[in-house]
Design a protein around this motif. Structure first.
Motif, PDB file in Angstrom:
ATOM      1  N   LEU A  36      25.269  32.703  38.347  1.00  0.00           N
ATOM      2  CA  LEU A  36      26.474  32.536  37.543  1.00  0.00           C
ATOM      3  C   LEU A  36      27.594  32.057  38.447  1.00  0.00           C
ATOM      4  N   TRP A  37      28.207  30.929  38.086  1.00  0.00           N
ATOM      5  CA  TRP A  37      29.253  30.303  38.888  1.00  0.00           C
ATOM      6  C   TRP A  37      30.588  30.439  38.157  1.00  0.00           C
ATOM      7  N   GLN A  38      31.578  31.018  38.824  1.00  0.00           N
ATOM      8  CA  GLN A  38      32.901  31.160  38.228  1.00  0.00           C
ATOM      9  C   GLN A  38      33.685  29.880  38.526  1.00  0.00           C
ATOM     10  N   LEU A  39      33.803  29.015  37.555  1.00  0.00           N
ATOM     11  CA  LEU A  39      34.284  27.655  37.779  1.00  0.00           C
ATOM     12  C   LEU A  39      35.743  27.597  38.184  1.00  0.00           C
ATOM     13  N   ASP A  40      36.556  28.546  37.724  1.00  0.00           N
ATOM     14  CA  ASP A  40      37.969  28.496  38.106  1.00  0.00           C
ATOM     15  C   ASP A  40      38.201  28.974  39.533  1.00  0.00           C
ATOM     16  N   LYS A  41      37.110  29.390  40.216  1.00  0.00           N
ATOM     17  CA  LYS A  41      37.227  29.820  41.605  1.00  0.00           C
ATOM     18  C   LYS A  41      36.515  28.862  42.562  1.00  0.00           C
ATOM     19  N   ILE A  42      36.003  27.748  42.040  1.00  0.00           N
ATOM     20  CA  ILE A  42      35.338  26.778  42.909  1.00  0.00           C
ATOM     21  C   ILE A  42      36.402  26.045  43.716  1.00  0.00           C
ATOM     22  N   LEU A 332      41.320  42.377  38.975  1.00  0.00           N
ATOM     23  CA  LEU A 332      40.039  42.318  39.669  1.00  0.00           C
ATOM     24  C   LEU A 332      39.044  43.301  39.051  1.00  0.00           C
ATOM     25  N   LEU A 333      39.514  44.511  38.717  1.00  0.00           N
ATOM     26  CA  LEU A 333      38.647  45.496  38.077  1.00  0.00           C
ATOM     27  C   LEU A 333      38.154  44.990  36.732  1.00  0.00           C
ATOM     28  N   GLU A 334      39.072  44.375  35.968  1.00  0.00           N
ATOM     29  CA  GLU A 334      38.696  43.872  34.656  1.00  0.00           C
ATOM     30  C   GLU A 334      37.629  42.787  34.767  1.00  0.00           C
ATOM     31  N   ASP A 335      37.818  41.858  35.696  1.00  0.00           N
ATOM     32  CA  ASP A 335      36.830  40.801  35.890  1.00  0.00           C
ATOM     33  C   ASP A 335      35.491  41.384  36.329  1.00  0.00           C
ATOM     34  N   GLY A 336      35.545  42.335  37.261  1.00  0.00           N
ATOM     35  CA  GLY A 336      34.313  42.950  37.738  1.00  0.00           C
ATOM     36  C   GLY A 336      33.555  43.639  36.621  1.00  0.00           C
ATOM     37  N   CYS A 337      34.287  44.326  35.743  1.00  0.00           N
ATOM     38  CA  CYS A 337      33.634  45.023  34.644  1.00  0.00           C
ATOM     39  C   CYS A 337      33.054  44.052  33.632  1.00  0.00           C
ATOM     40  N   GLN A 338      33.718  42.911  33.434  1.00  0.00           N
ATOM     41  CA  GLN A 338      33.150  41.900  32.539  1.00  0.00           C
ATOM     42  C   GLN A 338      31.833  41.367  33.089  1.00  0.00           C
ATOM     43  N   TRP A 339      31.793  41.137  34.399  1.00  0.00           N
ATOM     44  CA  TRP A 339      30.569  40.618  35.016  1.00  0.00           C
ATOM     45  C   TRP A 339      29.433  41.636  34.942  1.00  0.00           C
ATOM     46  N   LEU A 340      29.786  42.937  35.033  1.00  0.00           N
ATOM     47  CA  LEU A 340      28.776  43.995  35.082  1.00  0.00           C
ATOM     48  C   LEU A 340      28.412  44.549  33.709  1.00  0.00           C
ATOM     49  N   GLU A 341      29.072  44.074  32.670  1.00  0.00           N
ATOM     50  CA  GLU A 341      28.929  44.700  31.352  1.00  0.00           C
ATOM     51  C   GLU A 341      27.470  44.819  30.916  1.00  0.00           C
ATOM     52  N   TYR A 343      24.756  44.557  32.721  1.00  0.00           N
ATOM     53  CA  TYR A 343      23.950  45.361  33.643  1.00  0.00           C
ATOM     54  C   TYR A 343      24.153  46.850  33.392  1.00  0.00           C
ATOM     55  N   LEU A 344      25.402  47.258  33.187  1.00  0.00           N
ATOM     56  CA  LEU A 344      25.677  48.677  32.942  1.00  0.00           C
ATOM     57  C   LEU A 344      25.070  49.139  31.625  1.00  0.00           C
ATOM     58  N   ALA A 345      24.976  48.243  30.666  1.00  0.00           N
ATOM     59  CA  ALA A 345      24.421  48.618  29.366  1.00  0.00           C
ATOM     60  C   ALA A 345      22.903  48.652  29.378  1.00  0.00           C
ATOM     61  N   HIS A 346      22.272  47.741  30.132  1.00  0.00           N
ATOM     62  CA  HIS A 346      20.828  47.584  30.004  1.00  0.00           C
ATOM     63  C   HIS A 346      20.053  47.759  31.306  1.00  0.00           C
ATOM     64  N   GLY A 347      20.750  47.902  32.448  1.00  0.00           N
ATOM     65  CA  GLY A 347      20.055  48.017  33.720  1.00  0.00           C
ATOM     66  C   GLY A 347      19.189  49.255  33.803  1.00  0.00           C
ATOM     67  N   GLU A 348      18.061  49.132  34.471  1.00  0.00           N
ATOM     68  CA  GLU A 348      17.158  50.256  34.602  1.00  0.00           C
ATOM     69  C   GLU A 348      17.609  51.206  35.707  1.00  0.00           C
ATOM     70  N   ASN A 349      17.182  52.452  35.593  1.00  0.00           N
ATOM     71  CA  ASN A 349      17.400  53.467  36.626  1.00  0.00           C
ATOM     72  C   ASN A 349      18.877  53.731  36.900  1.00  0.00           C
ATOM     73  N   LEU A 350      19.730  53.596  35.895  1.00  0.00           N
ATOM     74  CA  LEU A 350      21.146  53.934  36.032  1.00  0.00           C
ATOM     75  C   LEU A 350      21.411  55.296  35.406  1.00  0.00           C
ATOM     76  N   SER A 351      22.229  56.079  36.081  1.00  0.00           N
ATOM     77  CA  SER A 351      22.608  57.370  35.517  1.00  0.00           C
ATOM     78  C   SER A 351      23.653  57.174  34.428  1.00  0.00           C
ATOM     79  N   ASP A 352      23.835  58.196  33.593  1.00  0.00           N
ATOM     80  CA  ASP A 352      24.858  58.119  32.551  1.00  0.00           C
ATOM     81  C   ASP A 352      26.238  57.936  33.163  1.00  0.00           C
ATOM     82  N   THR A 353      26.441  58.540  34.343  1.00  0.00           N
ATOM     83  CA  THR A 353      27.746  58.391  35.018  1.00  0.00           C
ATOM     84  C   THR A 353      27.973  56.943  35.405  1.00  0.00           C
ATOM     85  N   ASP A 354      26.930  56.310  35.968  1.00  0.00           N
ATOM     86  CA  ASP A 354      27.078  54.895  36.344  1.00  0.00           C
ATOM     87  C   ASP A 354      27.383  54.029  35.131  1.00  0.00           C
ATOM     88  N   ARG A 355      26.761  54.331  34.009  1.00  0.00           N
ATOM     89  CA  ARG A 355      26.949  53.503  32.823  1.00  0.00           C
ATOM     90  C   ARG A 355      28.378  53.597  32.280  1.00  0.00           C
TER      91      ARG A 355
END
Length: 362
Positions: A36-42, A332-341, A343-355
């Motif tokens: 995934l390439w963030q085009l406004d940061k190229i 920065l936190l908002e962007d990071g959470c958008q990128w991880l959304e 993964y946090l919802a569907h990633g394997e082996n994540l604890s409820d706290t991580d999600r």
């Protein structure tokens, strides 16, 4: 018109798709990854060279870059090509602006140093070296020029082309050359694995040993108190003027070609054969690693205001990096959470706290 080349995949690229808002590009490849390439940061890229770009020099208005295609191209800070300087008969290795920005010096494998006016006029050709000239630097008062050569010497010239002095002492090719900003000494480095410090009269003050392989690049901090050296041993070393080792910066995975201090002296940039540009604090803390070149990176320099970092590479490109993200911490936190959304919802082996990391209104 080619806008940008994205480097990073390690095999054939098959599919690309834009996000609906146009800010992200997804690509798929035979290297078994989706990127995934963030085009406004190229970053902005300067194209047009016929060979690797090694030398970089900056003043308030111009980015000068010398290439193996025997030319020097001058660009404004908006990325518009101003002129192409032709006259060297072999690869251009390094370039340097005089302190007032009115003269550009270029070092070449044709055994010469040439002096140019930024409008493109050739002012002087300095001849006398018996082999390739790799490094060039102006004294802080702009009255002298130092050149470093594979003939194992350093030559000091006046701007009218007169040879002032030849410094002998290295036992192999000399690559790096730099004046201290206070004008009290000159440093050189080369393939004999040593750094040498010379006073303003050309007397050898000290030889510094510590690198295990040849030294490519050398830089002096704005306060003239710290010397940084870049080596084929994959490290950068920081030295006091007295020759004391202050620290070793490790992280590059291949020879380090060049180093440059930020205008305030707090940061150091490095370029390497590992295709990256890295920014460090003087204590060795890595600030960031910049990926984008498609081959070894050669030159590196900070803009006068320290906001932009410029690098040149074997991929025939010059990249202008806006390396300091101006966004707030919350953004920065908002962007990071958008990128991880996903993964946090569907990633394997994540604890409820991580999600729940991005819950709570971020």
């Amino acid at each position: 018109e080619l806008v940008q080349t994205l480097n990073g995949h390690q095999d054939r690229v098959y599919g690309v798709a834009y996000s609906p808002n146009g800010r992200v590009l997804a690509s798929s490849s035979d290297d078994a990854t989706v990127r995934l390439w963030q085009l406004d940061k190229i970053p902005q890229t300067l194209h047009g060279y016929g060979g690797p770009v090694t030398g970089l020099a900056l003043n308030q208005q111009i980015v000068a870059a010398g290439s193996w295609d025997k030319t020097i191209r001058l660009w404004n800070w908006q990325g518009v090509l101003q002129s192409v300087l032709r006259g060297h008969t072999d690869r251009v290795r390094q370039v340097a602006f005089s302190p007032d920005g009115q003269t550009l010096a270029s070092a070449s494998s044709d055994h010469t140093v040439k002096l140019w006016h930024p409008d493109g006029d050739l002012l002087e050709t300095l001849t006398g070296h018996g082999d390739r000239v790799w490094g060039v630097a102006f004294s802080p008062d702009g009255q002298e020029i130092a050149s470093a050569s594979w003939d194992q010497t350093i030559k000091i010239w006046r701007t009218n082309g007169e040879l002032v002095q030849t410094l002998n002492g290295h036992q192999d090719r000399v690559y790096g050359i730099a004046y201290s900003p206070n004008g009290q000494y000159l440093v050189s480095a080369g393939w004999d694995n040593t750094i040498k410090i010379w006073n303003q009269w050309g007397e050898l003050l000290k030889s510094i040993h510590g690198h295990r392989q040849p030294i490519w690049g050398i830089a002096v901090s704005p306060d003239s108190q710290v010397i940084a050296s870049a080596s084929a041993d994959h490290t950068i070393k920081m030295w006091s003027v007295a020759g004391r080792l202050m620290g070793t910066l490790r992280g590059h995975r291949a020879p380090v070609h060049s180093v440059a201090f930020s205008p305030d002296g707090k940061l150091l940039a490095s370029s390497s054969y590992d295709r990256t540009v890295r920014i460090w604090q003087q204590d060795g803390t890595l600030v960031t690693t910049l990926y984008g070149h498609g081959g070894p990176t050669w030159g590196v320099a900070f803009s006068p205001d320290g906001q932009t970092l410029i690098s040149s590479g074997h991929d025939r490109r010059v990249i202008l990096w806006d390396w300091q993200d101006s966004r707030s911490f919350d953004q920065l936190l908002e962007d990071g959470c958008q990128w991880l959304e996903d993964y946090l919802a569907h990633g394997e082996n994540l604890s409820d706290t991580d999600r729940q990391l991005c819950s709570g209104g971020i």
